[in-house]
Design a protein around this motif. Structure first.
Motif, mmCIF file in Angstrom:
data_model
loop_
_atom_site.group_PDB
_atom_site.id
_atom_site.type_symbol
_atom_site.label_atom_id
_atom_site.label_comp_id
_atom_site.label_asym_id
_atom_site.label_seq_id
_atom_site.Cartn_x
_atom_site.Cartn_y
_atom_site.Cartn_z
ATOM 1 N N PHE A 318 49.421 -61.522 -8.797
ATOM 2 C CA PHE A 318 49.898 -62.889 -9.006
ATOM 3 C C PHE A 318 50.979 -63.187 -7.985
ATOM 4 O O PHE A 318 51.778 -62.307 -7.627
ATOM 5 N N PRO A 320 53.818 -66.494 -6.457
ATOM 6 C CA PRO A 320 54.442 -67.776 -6.810
ATOM 7 C C PRO A 320 53.562 -68.944 -6.377
ATOM 8 O O PRO A 320 52.929 -68.905 -5.312
ATOM 9 N N ASP A 321 53.522 -69.967 -7.219
ATOM 10 C CA ASP A 321 52.705 -71.142 -6.928
ATOM 11 C C ASP A 321 53.282 -71.843 -5.703
ATOM 12 O O ASP A 321 54.424 -72.327 -5.724
ATOM 13 N N ASN A 323 52.578 -74.662 -4.512
ATOM 14 C CA ASN A 323 52.674 -76.100 -4.724
ATOM 15 C C ASN A 323 53.747 -76.469 -5.747
ATOM 16 O O ASN A 323 53.946 -77.655 -6.036
ATOM 17 N N ALA A 324 54.393 -75.474 -6.323
ATOM 18 C CA ALA A 324 55.408 -75.758 -7.338
ATOM 19 C C ALA A 324 56.646 -76.351 -6.695
ATOM 20 O O ALA A 324 57.060 -75.941 -5.600
ATOM 21 N N PRO A 340 59.420 -70.437 -9.153
ATOM 22 C CA PRO A 340 58.128 -71.122 -9.345
ATOM 23 C C PRO A 340 57.222 -70.313 -10.264
ATOM 24 O O PRO A 340 57.364 -69.102 -10.407
ATOM 25 N N ALA A 341 56.315 -71.021 -10.888
ATOM 26 C CA ALA A 341 55.369 -70.357 -11.784
ATOM 27 C C ALA A 341 54.438 -69.451 -10.995
ATOM 28 O O ALA A 341 54.185 -69.663 -9.803
ATOM 29 N N LYS A 342 53.945 -68.414 -11.663
ATOM 30 C CA LYS A 342 53.015 -67.477 -11.037
ATOM 31 C C LYS A 342 51.577 -67.975 -11.186
ATOM 32 O O LYS A 342 51.193 -68.480 -12.241
ATOM 33 N N VAL A 343 50.813 -67.822 -10.121
ATOM 34 C CA VAL A 343 49.390 -68.160 -10.145
ATOM 35 C C VAL A 343 48.610 -66.979 -9.604
ATOM 36 O O VAL A 343 49.154 -66.089 -8.941
ATOM 37 N N GLU A 344 47.331 -66.955 -9.882
ATOM 38 C CA GLU A 344 46.492 -65.863 -9.417
ATOM 39 C C GLU A 344 46.389 -65.876 -7.893
ATOM 40 O O GLU A 344 46.201 -66.930 -7.277
ATOM 41 N N ASN A 345 46.514 -64.689 -7.328
ATOM 42 C CA ASN A 345 46.428 -64.559 -5.864
ATOM 43 C C ASN A 345 45.003 -64.881 -5.423
ATOM 44 O O ASN A 345 44.051 -64.220 -5.852
#
Length: 628
Positions: A318, A320-321, A323-324, A340-345
């Protein structure tokens, strides 16, 4: 609107019909009976001279002026009950049965629901159990169906009772009758037994009396009879049929048992230290094998595992987003450091995995666990030890269990969720012969009448419809069925009026034109698209797209349900609908190139150059228009 007013008026009339209470004949506050004495009543069965001495109590409730003098309504409060229901303020009426009543035959009726109701009457003379049997019988009918409540009678002890203070704590000798709550029902037979040694009085509950739940639902009168005999036996009859017969001294008849056990456990007895209760023991001669390794783990790392090719060790699963954006009102002092929120790599979606790789864990094939000796039969096993039993010093053998029964009054002390519980023909006697004779003169007549008229026209129609012999019910039969089953008014409203209201609402009201897009047409699968082969004139729209099965796509026009608008016609393979802002056609260019999967070469729009291959033509300019 006029039709809706009539429907509302008819609904109100039916509601008032259901909600209006029936005329009642009640005990007033002075314990009198309000009843029309000019009405013809059936004469109560006279007690034959030969049975005069055998009858201690008989009330058929057919002479209301005597009922008012004999029965006393309780004015007490129930101890430990909630303040709003503690008062015994349930009403009682003297009236005929609702269904299948004999002419002039009256009964005592519980007229209140969700209230405590209590009423009692003294015997003609006190009853003391001696060498004759005791027969208590009465009729009860649950006319409104009963889900929680009872219809049991209490035989009050021969003491100086103020019956106006009759409540749940008033001493009684026997309580007998039906009770139900939910799906659990029982027939009470409770004996207040006096211990001949200690003189202590305790309740003994008989667990053997059963009755079907249907007696609480069928609205029919049922005859309950209990016979207790000098030889300690008793019998329970329901509707003249013997249901159970037993001996009160048997251990499993009452809970707790009436007679104490002959022997009891010696509390001083202790198990000997050498007493061995082990049935199996480990084999003392067994030896652990030399190759048994107890140090091996239960699981190990798979030695054959290999890291998959393309595994990204340096990439986290994961990230950091990107686009956050940190909110403008974020306060680092108050909210802490913003992350920033975590997003899937996205790189991990195509790779076998990300992050450090480790081989999987598998069960150890060489693991055997701790060694234990096998079990063998214990040569010193003596069995399970129990303390010895000794004669019970409190034991007694009561030859006359029911000799403690002494009765001075009978009464009903009830709580019920339903009303209209009907009681009739209450008898207390020491003669089974007279009880049978009274049954023939009262309950048997009702049973015969119900057998002859028991089926309503509704039940009769269903039973004969299969044979093709069903008849059309008369108005009086329908009226009587509705009176016996008030829920039919609600069914009538739902079945007859509700569809009529829906019809008037949706079919007789104003219709608003609705625009149906190309997508709607396609979803209905009525035609391949909404295009027509010729332009539609104003106010001459046709719904041919719902009937046509042809593919009539042309660049000239497309028909919609309520409005004809020149549009760019598209083949049905364009799959991505796009909603565009309304715009004026003449002032704003309405051709946009939108990529779509599987589109054929673009079709030229009216007045505009064609688009390049691989794009679909989309037309805008009219409010709420959709194209695909």
């Amino acid at each position: 609107m006029e039709s809706m007013r009539w429907l509302f008026a008819l609904t109100a009339i039916l509601y008032l019909k259901v909600a209006s209470p029936a005329s009642s004949v009640e005990f007033d506050e002075y314990n009198a009976v309000e009843i029309d004495l000019n009405e013809e009543y059936k004469v109560s069965p006279a007690i034959p001279p030969e049975f005069q001495k055998n009858v201690y109590f008989l009330d058929t409730f057919d002479k209301p002026e005597e009922v008012a003098k004999r029965w006393i309504k309780s004015e007490a409060k129930k101890p430990e009950a909630a303040a709003d229901i503690e008062q015994y303020d349930g009403k009682w009426r003297v009236e005929p049965m609702v269904n299948y009543a004999l002419k002039g035959d009256l009964g005592l009726v519980v007229a209140s629901a969700n209230r405590h109701s209590a009423i009692a009457a003294p015997l003609s003379r006190p009853f003391k159990f001696n060498n004759s049997p005791l027969v208590i019988q009465y009729e009860v009918a649950f006319q409104d169906k009963l889900d929680c409540g009872g219809g049991y009678i209490k035989l009050l002890t021969n003491e100086k009772h103020d019956l106006k203070k009759f409540n749940n704590l008033t001493p009684y000798s026997i309580m007998f009758g039906p009770d139900i709550c939910g799906s659990k029902s029982k027939i009470h037979f409770i004996l207040n037994y006096k211990n001949p040694k200690t003189g202590k009085i305790s309740e003994k509950h008989c667990n053997m009396l059963k009755a079907p739940n249907s007696i609480f639902q069928d609205k029919q009168p049922h005859l309950f009879r209990l016979v207790v005999r000098p030889d300690n036996t008793y019998a329970f009859y329901l509707d003249r049929e013997l249901k159970h017969e037993g001996n009160a001294t048997q251990e499993d008849e009452f809970e707790p048992s009436i007679l104490p056990p002959l022997e009891i456990v010696d509390e001083t007895d202790k198990k000997p230290e050498e007493w061995d209760e082990r049935e199996k023991i480990p084999d003392p001669e067994a030896v652990k094998p030399d190759d048994w390794d107890e140090t091996l783990p239960a699981t190990i790392v798979d030695p054959a595992a290999e890291k998959p090719a393309g595994w990204l060790d340096d990439e986290p699963e994961f990230i950091p987003d990107p686009n956050a954006i940190r909110p403008d009102d974020w306060d680092a002092d108050m909210d802490g450091e913003w992350e920033p929120a975590k997003v899937e790599n996205p790189l991990c979606k195509t790779a076998p995995g990300c992050g450090p790789w480790s081989p999987p864990i598998i069960p150890n094939p060489d693991y055997k666990g701790p060694w234990r000796a096998p079990l063998i039969d214990n040569p010193n096993y003596k069995g399970k030890w129990y303390p010895r039993k000794i004669p019970n010093p409190e034991y007694y053998d009561d030859k006359k269990v029911f000799s403690c029964v002494n009765i001075g009054a009978v009464g009903f002390e009830l709580w019920s969720l339903s009303k209209n519980i009907y009681f009739d023909n209450i008898l207390l006697t020491d003669s089974v012969e007279y009880a049978d004779q009274l049954t023939q003169q009262t309950y048997t007549l009702k049973a015969d009448k119900f057998s002859a008229e028991g089926q309503s026209w509704f039940d009769s129609w269903f039973s004969t419809a299969s044979n093709g012999k069903s008849k059309i019910p008369t108005w009086n039969e329908i009226k009587k069925y509705f009176q016996e089953n008030p829920w039919m008014y609600a069914v009538t409203i739902a079945v007859v009026l509700l569809p009529l209201v829906l019809y008037c609402t949706f079919c007789c009201g104003s219709r608003k034109s609705k625009q149906v897009s190309v997508l709607v047409c396609k979803r209905h699968n009525k035609c391949s698209n909404c295009c027509q082969s010729r332009p539609c004139g104003r106010n001459q729209c046709k719904r041919s797209c719902y009937r046509s099965k042809k593919s009539c796509c042309t660049p000239r026009s497309c028909c919609r349900v309520s409005k004809c608008t020149p549009l760019c016609c598209l083949p049905p393979t364009c799959v991505r609908p796009v909603k565009l802002r309304p715009a004026k056609v003449k002032s704003v260019s309405c051709i946009q190139a939108v990529p779509a999967v599987g589109c054929p070469p673009a079709i030229p729009a009216v007045g505009y150059p064609p688009l390049s291959t691989g794009f679909c033509c989309i037309r805008c300019g009219y409010p709420n228009s959709f194209m695909a």
